[in-house]
Structures are given as structure tokens and as C-alpha cells.
Design a protein around this motif. Structure first.
Motif, mmCIF file in Angstrom:
data_model
loop_
_atom_site.group_PDB
_atom_site.id
_atom_site.type_symbol
_atom_site.label_atom_id
_atom_site.label_comp_id
_atom_site.label_asym_id
_atom_site.label_seq_id
_atom_site.Cartn_x
_atom_site.Cartn_y
_atom_site.Cartn_z
ATOM 1 N N TRP A 198 7.236 -1.080 -1.082
ATOM 2 C CA TRP A 198 8.106 -0.522 -0.403
ATOM 3 C C TRP A 198 8.719 0.636 -0.836
ATOM 4 C CZ3 TRP A 198 13.029 0.957 -1.288
ATOM 5 C CH2 TRP A 198 13.994 0.982 -0.032
ATOM 6 N N ASP A 199 8.777 1.589 -0.128
ATOM 7 C CA ASP A 199 9.296 2.853 -0.615
ATOM 8 C C ASP A 199 10.603 3.244 0.157
ATOM 9 O OD1 ASP A 199 8.209 5.787 -1.895
ATOM 10 O OD2 ASP A 199 9.064 6.204 0.053
ATOM 11 N N PRO A 200 11.435 4.021 -0.701
ATOM 12 C CA PRO A 200 12.970 4.194 0.114
ATOM 13 C C PRO A 200 12.681 5.330 1.371
ATOM 14 C CG PRO A 200 13.149 4.610 -2.289
ATOM 15 C CD PRO A 200 11.524 4.114 -2.140
ATOM 16 N N VAL A 201 11.601 5.940 1.302
ATOM 17 C CA VAL A 201 11.273 6.804 2.613
ATOM 18 C C VAL A 201 10.316 6.208 3.516
ATOM 19 C CG1 VAL A 201 10.416 9.031 3.347
ATOM 20 C CG2 VAL A 201 11.732 8.868 1.181
ATOM 21 N N ALA A 202 9.550 5.558 3.091
ATOM 22 C CA ALA A 202 8.264 5.217 4.015
ATOM 23 C C ALA A 202 8.195 3.849 4.738
ATOM 24 C CB ALA A 202 6.818 5.598 3.271
ATOM 25 N N GLY A 203 9.343 2.944 3.698
ATOM 26 C CA GLY A 203 9.465 1.544 4.000
ATOM 27 C C GLY A 203 8.194 0.808 3.683
ATOM 28 N N MET A 204 8.043 -0.448 4.283
ATOM 29 C CA MET A 204 7.162 -1.334 3.538
ATOM 30 C C MET A 204 5.547 -1.172 3.959
ATOM 31 S SD MET A 204 7.470 -5.532 3.596
ATOM 32 C CE MET A 204 8.990 -5.510 2.510
ATOM 33 N N ARG A 205 4.865 -1.158 3.278
ATOM 34 C CA ARG A 205 3.370 -0.964 3.352
ATOM 35 C C ARG A 205 2.528 -2.075 3.075
ATOM 36 N NH1 ARG A 205 -0.204 4.009 0.665
ATOM 37 N NH2 ARG A 205 -2.456 3.123 1.518
ATOM 38 N N ASP A 206 1.585 -2.636 3.727
ATOM 39 C CA ASP A 206 0.707 -3.435 3.252
ATOM 40 C C ASP A 206 -0.328 -3.123 2.332
ATOM 41 O OD1 ASP A 206 -1.044 -5.887 3.184
ATOM 42 O OD2 ASP A 206 -0.826 -6.109 5.430
ATOM 43 N N LEU A 207 -0.557 -3.478 1.204
ATOM 44 C CA LEU A 207 -1.415 -2.835 0.349
ATOM 45 C C LEU A 207 -2.904 -3.682 0.549
ATOM 46 C CD1 LEU A 207 0.237 -2.860 -3.164
ATOM 47 C CD2 LEU A 207 0.216 -1.272 -1.409
ATOM 48 N N LEU A 208 -2.987 -4.534 1.189
ATOM 49 C CA LEU A 208 -4.287 -5.240 1.442
ATOM 50 C C LEU A 208 -4.454 -5.661 2.966
ATOM 51 C CD1 LEU A 208 -4.324 -7.203 -1.921
ATOM 52 C CD2 LEU A 208 -5.902 -5.227 -1.155
ATOM 53 N N PRO A 209 -4.423 -4.515 3.973
ATOM 54 C CA PRO A 209 -4.456 -5.128 5.400
ATOM 55 C C PRO A 209 -5.897 -5.844 5.454
ATOM 56 C CG PRO A 209 -4.729 -2.692 5.132
ATOM 57 C CD PRO A 209 -4.246 -3.372 3.859
#
Length: 375
Positions: free
Chosen positions: A66-77
Motif C-alpha cells: 500500500w502506497d499513500p499515492v497509489a493505494g493497494m497493489r497485489d504483489l502476486l496476482p
């Protein structure tokens, strides 16, 4: 000496210098990955980036960034060629945004290092068989965790490891038993975790150093077990012993941090200022997140905006800015990861100081009145 001088001297003498800090936090709901209804924040770096896990459709956990700008990202889709695994968890993050944790199917999980540029890297295992789990990472990209070694036919013993890109995975040994686990690593390459001190015996928190090896940190007085969960760059360690959170310091040894009124507490994360976050039970047995700042243990639920609707259940990581991540129940009743950001601390005089200041003001007024009369 004139009486008004004595009055002023008395006021100055009685006025205490101590002020009370009033810490408060804003709260950010980190949400979940698409299709999920559950998330936990496990680690936080200096940039306020958080890693942890969130379930997706089908209740499968996936590691996230989770990044303050980009939000939540799945690291292993699931559609990523480099990641055919069905499940993953993010446990630690460094200031470069690199994440460690584990990924894989049940029984064949492997520790990984995820990099914003290079993507995911399988760190392997100590024995070439079984599993491994990455728990902590430092700014050099060194990882600590646990991986089984072969102890006999169909028999394995879990061991703490240190992984380095140059040397691979190293067994850190034990304190005399057969099993150990690494939980956190600082920028000096020191590791904390827990180890048996004898075969099938008690487990003690340890501090492993690249030069001096593994050191037994002992336990709180009268307790049999302990575990180190977090370590900072001053070699201070937090964890739990006998059901109480502790702070271990190379000079002052192990200190009991107490509880929020209940019988249990655990320290999970520590920053370079020695602030600790974790979880404690209250007098009624509820799990609540806490912060310890050197003066006492504070319920984080008392330090967020009233009426927020949140119940903060556990703190897992804290950075040097005092930001905290963990897990709680959001206003909709869902268990979600959160980020707490401290508001500028207001220095407020103690109530007794305010009273004395008022008395001082009256005294000064009387002095000035008398001066006018005598003029």
C-alpha cells in the motif's frame, strides 16, 4: 527584600516546568484487494508504505503493497507468470520499498523478496526441501525468517535464517535446542527472534550479531519463555515474555511494558526512538492496539478522533515518524488494515501549572496596582 519580590519568587519557584504531551492520530483505512473483505497491515517503512495481506475472492490471502499515492497493489496476482502460487503474505518492508514474506501452495511455501523494479525472487530454503518464510527485511535487502532443515527421515527442525543476495541463505543456529525462528532484522544485520535453549525445552528471545553470533536475551523475572519480534538500529528489542510485552536494551536489560489492564500484551514493532506498538488485552478481555513511548502504555483507541467508528485491535509496525500500521474493525464491521499518522503533538501544561500561572497573574496584577498607588 520587598514583599512583591517575595511573591514573584514564590510564583516562579512553585511553577513546575513539566508539560504533558497530548498525542493524537489521524486514521487511514487501507481497504482490501479487489474482491476481499479482510486485510492486515504487518510492516511499514519511512515513506509510509505498508505491506501485509488481504484476501481476494475465494478468501485466498495475497501479499500487498500500500502506497499513500497509489493505494493497494497485489504483489502476486494470479495471472503473473513469475507467481503461479495460490497464496502469499507480506511480512516486512524496507525503505526502498522491497518486501519479504512467503508465497506458495500449502506445504510448499517459499520466502520471497519483491522489488519494485525486479519483481519477485524466490529465496529458496535451507535444506533444498520443505518450506521457508520471510519475516523481516533491512535496507540492504537482507532477509530473516525461518526454514526447516532435515533432521532425519521425514523429520525437519525449523531454523532462523539470514538471506543475503551475495551469500544466499544462512542457518543462524540455536541457543542449545534444535529449533529457532528469525522475526526481525535491523540495518546492522542483527536479527531477533526465538530459539529453544535445550531440546524440546523453553524458548528464549535472542539477538544474533554477524560478529558475536546468537545471544540469549533471557526472560522477564519468573517467566520461562520469551520471543523477540522487533529490533531497531540501537539493538533494542521488543517482544513478549510470560504474556507481557517487553523492551530489551543492551544497557538496561529486559523491561516489562505492562498491559492495558488485562493479562496479556505483546510488542510487535519498534522504531529508532524506542517507541513500541503491539497488542494488549484490557480489563474486560478485549484485544486493543497500543503504543508505548517510554512513559507508559497507551490504548490507541483513545488517541484517534472520537466517533471514528474504528476499533483498533493490534499494532504491528511503527516507523521513525511514529506512523503505525496494524489491524482493526472499521466502521462497517470489517477487519481491515489501518495507518495511523501522528498529529503534531501539543505541549499542554499540567492542570496544577495552569492554576499557578493564574495565581501568578493575580500576583503580578497586585504588584502593578500597588506601583500605581505609590506613584
Amino acid at each position: 527584600m520587598r514583599r512583591h519580590h517575595l511573591l514573584l519568587l514564590g510564583i516562579l519557584t512553585l511553577t513546575p516546568s513539566k508539560v504533558l504531551a497530548v498525542p493524537t492520530y489521524t486514521i487511514t483505512d487501507l481497504g482490501t484487494l479487489p474482491g476481499g473483505d479482510f486485510s492486515i497491515g504487518s510492516g511499514i517503512n519511512a515513506r509510509g508504505q505498508v505491506t501485509g495481506r488481504s484476501n481476494i475472492a475465494g478468501s485466498i490471502p495475497h501479499a500487498f503493497l500500500w502506497d499513500p499515492v497509489a493505494g493497494m497493489r497485489d504483489l502476486l496476482p494470479v495471472d503473473e507468470p513469475a507467481s503461479p502460487s495460490s497464496a502469499s503474505v507480506g511480512n516486512g518492508i524496507n525503505d526502498n520499498g522491497q518486501v519479504t514474506g512467503w508465497a506458495g501452495d500449502l506445504g510448499v511455501e517459499h520466502a520471497f523478496l519483491w522489488d519494485p523494479v525486479a519483481g519477485i525472487r524466490d529465496l529458496g530454503t535451507l535444506s533444498g526441501e520443505a518450506a521457508s518464510y520471510g519475516n523481516g527485511i533491512n535496507d540492504s535487502g537482507q532477509v530473516t525468517g525461518t526454514s526447516p532443515i532435515v533432521a532425519g527421515p521425514f523429520s525437519f527442525n525449523s531454523r532462523a535464517f539470514l538471506w543475503d543476495s551475495a551469500t544466499g541463505m544462512q542457518d543462524l543456529g540455536t541457543l542449545g535446542g534444535v529449533e529457532s525462528r528469525g522475526n526481525s532484522i535491523n540495518d546492522n544485520g542483527q536479527v531477533t527472534g526465538s530459539s529453544e535453549i535445550e531440546f524440546i525445552g523453553p524458548t528464549h528471545a535472542f539477538l544474533w550479531d554477524p560478529t558475536t553470533g546468537m545471544r540469549d536475551l533471557g526472560t522477564l523475572p519468573g517467566e520461562g519463555n520469551s520471543e523477540g519480534n522487533g529490533i531497531n538500529d540501537s539493538s533494542q528489542v521488543t517482544g513478549t515474555s510470560g504474556g507481557h510485552a517487553f523492551l530489551w536494551d543492551p544497557v538496561t536489560d529486559m523491561q516489562d511494558l505492562g498491559t492495558l489492564g488485562g493479562t496479556f500484551s505483546v510488542g510487535n514493532g519498534i522504531n529508532d526512538s524506542g517507541q513500541v506498538t503491539g497488542q494488549s488485552t484490557t480489563a474486560d478481555g478485549a484485544d486493543r492496539a497500543f503504543v508505548w513511548d517510554g512513559t507508559g502504555l497507551f490504548n490507541l483507541n483513545d488517541l484517534i478522533p472520537p466517533g471514528s467508528g474504528w476499533t483498533l485491535q493490534g499494532g504491528n509496525g511503527i516507523n521513525d515518524a511514529g506512523q503505525i500500521t496494524g489491524t482493526g474493525i472499521d466502521p462497517g464491521g470489517q477487519t481491515n488494515a489501518f495507518l495511523l499518522t501522528p498529529v503534531t503533538v501539543a505541549e499542554v501544561p499540567e492542570p496544577g501549572t495552569l492554576a499557578l500561572i493564574a495565581v501568578g497573574g493575580i500576583g503580578l496584577g497586585l504588584v502593578r496596582h500597588r506601583r500605581r498607588q505609590n506613584a
